[in-house]
Scaffold this active site. Structure first.
Site, PDB file in Angstrom:
ATOM      1  N   LYS A 135      37.241  51.506  30.170  1.00 50.27           N
ATOM      2  CA  LYS A 135      38.584  50.558  30.879  1.00 50.27           C
ATOM      3  C   LYS A 135      40.005  50.983  30.226  1.00 50.27           C
ATOM      4  O   LYS A 135      39.749  51.038  29.476  1.00 50.27           O
ATOM      5  CB  LYS A 135      38.436  49.176  31.421  1.00 50.27           C
ATOM      6  CG  LYS A 135      39.160  48.460  32.105  1.00 50.27           C
ATOM      7  CD  LYS A 135      38.051  48.710  33.736  1.00 50.27           C
ATOM      8  CE  LYS A 135      38.731  47.929  34.714  1.00 50.27           C
ATOM      9  NZ  LYS A 135      37.816  48.276  36.243  1.00 50.27           N
TER      10      LYS A 135
HETATM   11  P1  NAD Z   1      44.977  44.948  43.575  1.00 49.12           P
HETATM   12  O1  NAD Z   1      46.419  44.766  42.377  1.00 49.12           O
HETATM   13  O2  NAD Z   1      45.236  45.625  44.638  1.00 49.12           O
HETATM   14  O3  NAD Z   1      44.765  43.542  44.102  1.00 49.12           O
HETATM   15  C1  NAD Z   1      44.144  42.665  44.042  1.00 49.12           C
HETATM   16  C2  NAD Z   1      44.104  41.116  44.660  1.00 49.12           C
HETATM   17  O4  NAD Z   1      44.263  39.713  44.536  1.00 49.12           O
HETATM   18  C3  NAD Z   1      46.326  41.264  44.839  1.00 49.12           C
HETATM   19  O5  NAD Z   1      46.226  40.706  46.775  1.00 49.12           O
HETATM   20  C4  NAD Z   1      46.625  39.652  44.485  1.00 49.12           C
HETATM   21  O6  NAD Z   1      47.330  39.174  45.579  1.00 49.12           O
HETATM   22  C5  NAD Z   1      45.143  39.148  44.664  1.00 49.12           C
HETATM   23  N1  NAD Z   1      44.996  37.869  43.402  1.00 49.12           N
HETATM   24  C6  NAD Z   1      45.591  38.532  41.953  1.00 49.12           C
HETATM   25  N2  NAD Z   1      45.349  36.984  41.616  1.00 49.12           N
HETATM   26  C7  NAD Z   1      44.549  36.814  42.406  1.00 49.12           C
HETATM   27  C8  NAD Z   1      44.298  35.206  42.161  1.00 49.12           C
HETATM   28  N3  NAD Z   1      44.074  34.639  40.963  1.00 49.12           N
HETATM   29  N4  NAD Z   1      43.996  34.508  43.018  1.00 49.12           N
HETATM   30  C9  NAD Z   1      44.321  34.758  44.010  1.00 49.12           C
HETATM   31  N5  NAD Z   1      44.295  36.381  44.122  1.00 49.12           N
HETATM   32  C10 NAD Z   1      44.435  36.743  43.589  1.00 49.12           C
HETATM   33  O7  NAD Z   1      43.550  45.418  43.432  1.00 49.12           O
HETATM   34  P2  NAD Z   1      41.844  45.418  43.649  1.00 49.12           P
HETATM   35  O8  NAD Z   1      42.599  47.093  43.636  1.00 49.12           O
HETATM   36  O9  NAD Z   1      42.395  45.110  45.596  1.00 49.12           O
HETATM   37  O10 NAD Z   1      40.696  45.176  42.783  1.00 49.12           O
HETATM   38  C11 NAD Z   1      41.336  43.782  42.523  1.00 49.12           C
HETATM   39  C12 NAD Z   1      39.451  43.408  42.400  1.00 49.12           C
HETATM   40  O11 NAD Z   1      38.411  44.610  42.087  1.00 49.12           O
HETATM   41  C13 NAD Z   1      39.229  43.409  40.572  1.00 49.12           C
HETATM   42  O12 NAD Z   1      38.915  42.021  40.009  1.00 49.12           O
HETATM   43  C14 NAD Z   1      38.953  44.869  40.158  1.00 49.12           C
HETATM   44  O13 NAD Z   1      38.429  45.027  39.055  1.00 49.12           O
HETATM   45  C15 NAD Z   1      38.178  44.859  41.557  1.00 49.12           C
HETATM   46  N6  NAD Z   1      37.343  46.968  41.824  1.00 49.12           N
HETATM   47  C16 NAD Z   1      38.767  47.495  41.901  1.00 49.12           C
HETATM   48  C17 NAD Z   1      38.052  48.728  42.402  1.00 49.12           C
HETATM   49  C18 NAD Z   1      38.802  49.872  43.281  1.00 49.12           C
HETATM   50  O14 NAD Z   1      38.144  50.395  43.477  1.00 49.12           O
HETATM   51  N7  NAD Z   1      40.338  48.965  42.807  1.00 49.12           N
HETATM   52  C19 NAD Z   1      36.780  49.102  42.239  1.00 49.12           C
HETATM   53  C20 NAD Z   1      35.958  48.032  42.135  1.00 49.12           C
HETATM   54  C21 NAD Z   1      36.501  46.633  41.528  1.00 49.12           C
END
Ligand code: NAD
Length: 445
Positions: A135
């Site tokens: 990461k």
């Molecule tokens: P992103 O940046 O596209 O979206 C994050 C979202 O969460 C946004 O809408 C933001 O406003 C919101 N957010 C952030 N902090 C917040 C809080 N404290 N309370 C409420 N909402 C909040 O990110 P993403 O890629 O969608 O990732 C989201 C989660 O999924 C993370 O934990 C990431 O590690 C996990 N994840 C992502 C992927 C991927 O393919 N992008 C894969 C597996 C896991």
């Protein structure tokens, strides 16, 4: 042998198979203070105990293999130079090159990156793709940076970590705060240093420079494939179930879209500023158009405003935390009314909250299984980039669904055999596979 763990008082250590582990009550005591890394270590300890791992092996798997911290300057639009801090951590390479996203957020720190890298190792092993975990992250608020500043920061960070990443060794991808454009800048910077294009250096790229069809949608789709399979397996009626999603970025918005397309009623979603709620169901395609225009769900006229805390406690069939870590804790777990918590985010539930949810008969589909769709299609993208051969989206999505369904059953059937909850079963499966690979490879020199 004593593992000295600065997170825990030494009087709390417990001896298992020669290794000393803190008992669950002491692990719980660390929850509030320590965050994601304490959660990841507590989860590992429980699985290692069940697997009866050799003490030396447990100590190795519990530690990150390599950790890089970089401090670097970026010229801002107003002419000032600002220093940023970034990280890249390789947790384990026993099953293959390391793979894991890059996060841009003000809250990033080394412990969070370590936790996320460790979860990537177990996740890749649970779904049986040939990667270890990594990461990365940069401490910044991407929303406060101009496009030019974001590009400058990304190109300099890529240069700083370039000796740590490679198509054969460590392949980054998007995570919170990063997106396909940022992956394009990483790919371009790395390629400029090499003197030729290296598309396999990164996944989650735009399709016009070698990205995979279906990668952007993969995590959200994978989550809903897993939820639907859980409903089938338990003989529950899936038609028209109510779904609540916290976070409306890549993972949250595609989960909501897929749930909507599968005939579910998405009754609430949120972003960092708060949520919107409509018990009759939100018009997700219209909401996504609204968010594309306004960059927030705030102000959408199809529902009432609620806070993120209220959203998590709404009565619903499926709750999908898809934002960040430590959202379901001992402070609110007792008030979660969902039948199923499907973890879209990494580490949204603390170990203590897990115990409360279990006691309340809430089924938790753990992150390292539930959100693995992203890394599965990243694996497909890497394979396509290495071969310069491209698959149709249908092909990608069918292969994704097959792996998600198979992995759900691997975890579920083992949970029945060993009388474990799904999280512990997934960890035991993933950690067990990494331990076996380590033993097969043998100890060098
Ligand atoms: P992103 O940046 O596209 O979206 C994050 C979202 O969460 C946004 O809408 C933001 O406003 C919101 N957010 C952030 N902090 C917040 C809080 N404290 N309370 C409420 N909402 C909040 O990110 P993403 O890629 O969608 O990732 C989201 C989660 O999924 C993370 O934990 C990431 O590690 C996990 N994840 C992502 C992927 C991927 O393919 N992008 C894969 C597996 C896991």
């Amino acid at each position: 042998m004593t593992i000295i763990d600065p997170l825990r008082p030494s009087s709390a250590l417990l001896q298992i198979n020669g290794v000393e582990f803190p008992p669950p009550s002491q692990r719980r005591a660390t929850e509030k203070r320590e965050g994601a890394y304490a959660t990841a270590l507590a989860q590992f300890d429980r699985a290692a105990q069940i697997l009866n791992l050799d003490p030396g092996l447990a100590d190795t798997l519990r530690s990150c293999k390599r950790e890089l911290t970089v401090n670097f300057p970026v010229k801002m639009d107003n002419g000032e130079v600002r220093r940023f801090t970034g990280y890249r951590v390789h947790h384990n390479t026993a099953r293959g090159p390391t793979k894991g996203g890059i996060r841009y957020a003000p809250t990033v720190d080394l412990d969070e990156v370590r936790a996320l890298a460790m979860w990537m190792t177990w996740k890749c092993a649970v779904v049986n793709i040939p990667y270890g975990g990594a990461k990365g992250g940069v401490v910044c608020n991407p929303k406060e940076l101009s496009l030019r500043e974001l590009e400058g920061l990304t190109r300099r960070y890529t240069t700083e970590i370039s000796s740590f990443i490679s198509p054969e060794g460590d392949i980054p991808a998007p995570d919170m705060g990063t997106n396909p454009q940022i992956m394009a800048w990483i790919m371009d910077t790395y390629s400029m240093h090499r003197g030729y294009s290296v598309p396999a250096i990164v996944t989650g790229k735009p399709i016009n420079i070698g990205g995979s069809a279906g990668r952007f949608e993969a995590t959200g789709r994978g989550i809903m494939f897993t939820v639907r399979e859980a409903y089938r397996t338990f003989g529950w009626d899936f038609d028209g179930i109510s779904v609540v999603v916290q976070g409306f970025g890549n993972v949250g918005s595609i989960t909501a879209q897929t749930a909507h397309e599968m005939g579910c009623r998405v009754i609430a979603v949120s972003d960092v500023e708060g949520g919107i709620y409509n018990p009759k169901g939100l018009d997700i395609p219209r909401l996504r158009r609204y968010v594309r225009e306004h960059s927030t769900v705030q102000g959408f006229d199809g529902g009432d405003r609620i806070t993120n805390a209220e959203l998590l406690e709404l009565p619903c069939d499926v709750l999908v935390p898809a934002a960040t870590e430590n959202q379901i804790t001992r402070a609110n777990a007792d008030r979660i009314k969902a039948r199923v918590v499907a973890e879209g985010a990494n580490g949204p539930t603390t170990p203590e909250a897990d115990e409360i949810l279990m006691a309340n008969n809430v089924l938790v589909i753990p992150d390292i299984l539930c959100n693995a769709g992203g890394v599965i299609v990243s694996y497909f993208e890497w394979v396509q980039s290495l071969q310069q051969l491209f698959w149709e989206e249908d092909d990608v999505t069918h292969r994704l669904e097959r792996i998600m369904v198979r992995s759900f059953h691997d975890v579920y059937e083992q949970s029945i055999r060993m009388n474990l909850d799904l999280r512990t079963s997934a960890l035991v499966l993933g950690i067990g596979r990494v331990a076996e690979a380590t033993q097969t490879r043998g100890l060098y020199p």
